[in-house]
Design a protein around this motif. Structure first.
Motif, PDB file in Angstrom:
ATOM      1  N   PRO A  67      14.060   6.100  -9.166  1.00 18.40           N
ATOM      2  CA  PRO A  67      13.646   5.756  -7.800  1.00 18.40           C
ATOM      3  C   PRO A  67      12.514   6.652  -7.280  1.00 18.40           C
ATOM      4  O   PRO A  67      11.604   6.174  -6.593  1.00 18.40           O
ATOM      5  N   THR A  68      12.544   7.929  -7.640  1.00 16.98           N
ATOM      6  CA  THR A  68      11.484   8.840  -7.217  1.00 16.98           C
ATOM      7  C   THR A  68      10.164   8.471  -7.876  1.00 16.98           C
ATOM      8  O   THR A  68       9.110   8.441  -7.220  1.00 16.98           O
ATOM      9  N   ILE A  69      10.203   8.181  -9.164  1.00 14.56           N
ATOM     10  CA  ILE A  69       8.989   7.786  -9.882  1.00 14.56           C
ATOM     11  C   ILE A  69       8.440   6.483  -9.306  1.00 14.56           C
ATOM     12  O   ILE A  69       7.232   6.332  -9.126  1.00 14.56           O
ATOM     13  N   ARG A  70       9.335   5.543  -8.982  1.00 17.80           N
ATOM     14  CA  ARG A  70       8.900   4.273  -8.401  1.00 17.80           C
ATOM     15  C   ARG A  70       8.219   4.490  -7.052  1.00 17.80           C
ATOM     16  O   ARG A  70       7.188   3.877  -6.759  1.00 17.80           O
ATOM     17  N   SER A  71       8.772   5.372  -6.222  1.00 23.54           N
ATOM     18  CA  SER A  71       8.153   5.626  -4.915  1.00 23.54           C
ATOM     19  C   SER A  71       6.785   6.305  -5.079  1.00 23.54           C
ATOM     20  O   SER A  71       5.855   6.010  -4.333  1.00 23.54           O
ATOM     21  N   TRP A  72       6.656   7.198  -6.049  1.00 21.13           N
ATOM     22  CA  TRP A  72       5.357   7.821  -6.309  1.00 21.13           C
ATOM     23  C   TRP A  72       4.330   6.775  -6.729  1.00 21.13           C
ATOM     24  O   TRP A  72       3.190   6.793  -6.278  1.00 21.13           O
ATOM     25  N   ASP A 109       4.417   3.540  -6.082  1.00 19.25           N
ATOM     26  CA  ASP A 109       4.109   2.681  -4.936  1.00 19.25           C
ATOM     27  C   ASP A 109       3.122   3.359  -3.994  1.00 19.25           C
ATOM     28  O   ASP A 109       2.214   2.721  -3.461  1.00 19.25           O
ATOM     29  N   THR A 110       3.298   4.674  -3.789  1.00 19.84           N
ATOM     30  CA  THR A 110       2.373   5.420  -2.934  1.00 19.84           C
ATOM     31  C   THR A 110       0.966   5.432  -3.533  1.00 19.84           C
ATOM     32  O   THR A 110      -0.024   5.218  -2.830  1.00 19.84           O
ATOM     33  N   LEU A 111       0.883   5.680  -4.837  1.00 17.86           N
ATOM     34  CA  LEU A 111      -0.423   5.685  -5.497  1.00 17.86           C
ATOM     35  C   LEU A 111      -1.060   4.301  -5.494  1.00 17.86           C
ATOM     36  O   LEU A 111      -2.271   4.168  -5.308  1.00 17.86           O
ATOM     37  N   ASN A 112      -0.263   3.256  -5.700  1.00 17.15           N
ATOM     38  CA  ASN A 112      -0.802   1.892  -5.663  1.00 17.15           C
ATOM     39  C   ASN A 112      -1.274   1.525  -4.270  1.00 17.15           C
ATOM     40  O   ASN A 112      -2.211   0.738  -4.119  1.00 17.15           O
ATOM     41  N   GLY A 113      -0.627   2.053  -3.234  1.00 19.46           N
ATOM     42  CA  GLY A 113      -1.033   1.779  -1.874  1.00 19.46           C
ATOM     43  C   GLY A 113      -2.381   2.397  -1.540  1.00 19.46           C
ATOM     44  O   GLY A 113      -3.070   1.945  -0.629  1.00 19.46           O
ATOM     45  N   ARG A 114      -2.770   3.427  -2.237  1.00 22.87           N
ATOM     46  CA  ARG A 114      -4.069   4.072  -2.002  1.00 22.87           C
ATOM     47  C   ARG A 114      -5.232   3.364  -2.689  1.00 22.87           C
ATOM     48  O   ARG A 114      -6.383   3.644  -2.375  1.00 22.87           O
ATOM     49  N   LEU A 115      -4.929   2.487  -3.619  1.00 26.85           N
ATOM     50  CA  LEU A 115      -5.988   1.746  -4.310  1.00 26.85           C
ATOM     51  C   LEU A 115      -6.508   0.635  -3.419  1.00 26.85           C
ATOM     52  O   LEU A 115      -5.740  -0.005  -2.683  1.00 26.85           O
TER      53      LEU A 115
END
Length: 130
Positions: free
Chosen positions: A114-119, A121-127
């Motif tokens: 879950p932590t890796i998934r949230s990281w 998602d955060t990185l994908n949101g910055r693209l």
């Protein structure tokens, strides 16, 4: 390894940086592949979904590591540090998977998903979106 371009007897960092490696020496492909497959096996072993990947890449890393040990004994081949590292990573991965089959819970990476998934998602949101 033989170096060219550095004057003999002159030490120091400048002499090391100016000297180039022997153009005839190269790294063993078996040693490089063994290290990379061992790294993949060790990275996939903590996750319960990746049993097969860890087993296949670990076994291939051990086979190529044995080939790499034989091949890197030649003076014109480099990779004597990569081969034992790949073997060690593969053995650790296979032991981890083997302990899981014996009933020991070694899937310690599943809690981190879950932590890796949230990281991610955060990185994908910055693209930027197309």
């Amino acid at each position: 390894m033989t170096t060219y371009g550095a004057p003999p007897g002159d030490g120091g960092l400048d002499a090391l940086l100016e000297g180039s490696p022997d153009p005839h020496a190269h790294t063993s492909a078996a040693a490089e592949t063994s290290f990379l497959l061992g790294l993949v096996a060790a990275a996939s072993a903590p996750f319960s979904v990746m049993h097969a990947v860890a087993l296949v890449t670990g076994a291939a890393a051990i086979l190529l590591g044995l080939v790499g040990l034989i091949r890197t004994s030649r003076p014109d081949l480099a990779g004597t540090a990569l081969t034992p590292a790949g073997l060690m990573l593969a053995v650790v991965a296979l032991i981890t998977v083997g302990l899981r089959y014996l009933g020991v819970d070694t899937a310690y990476g599943d809690d981190a998903l879950p932590t890796i998934r949230s990281w991610l998602d955060t990185l994908n949101g910055r693209l930027p979106r197309p």
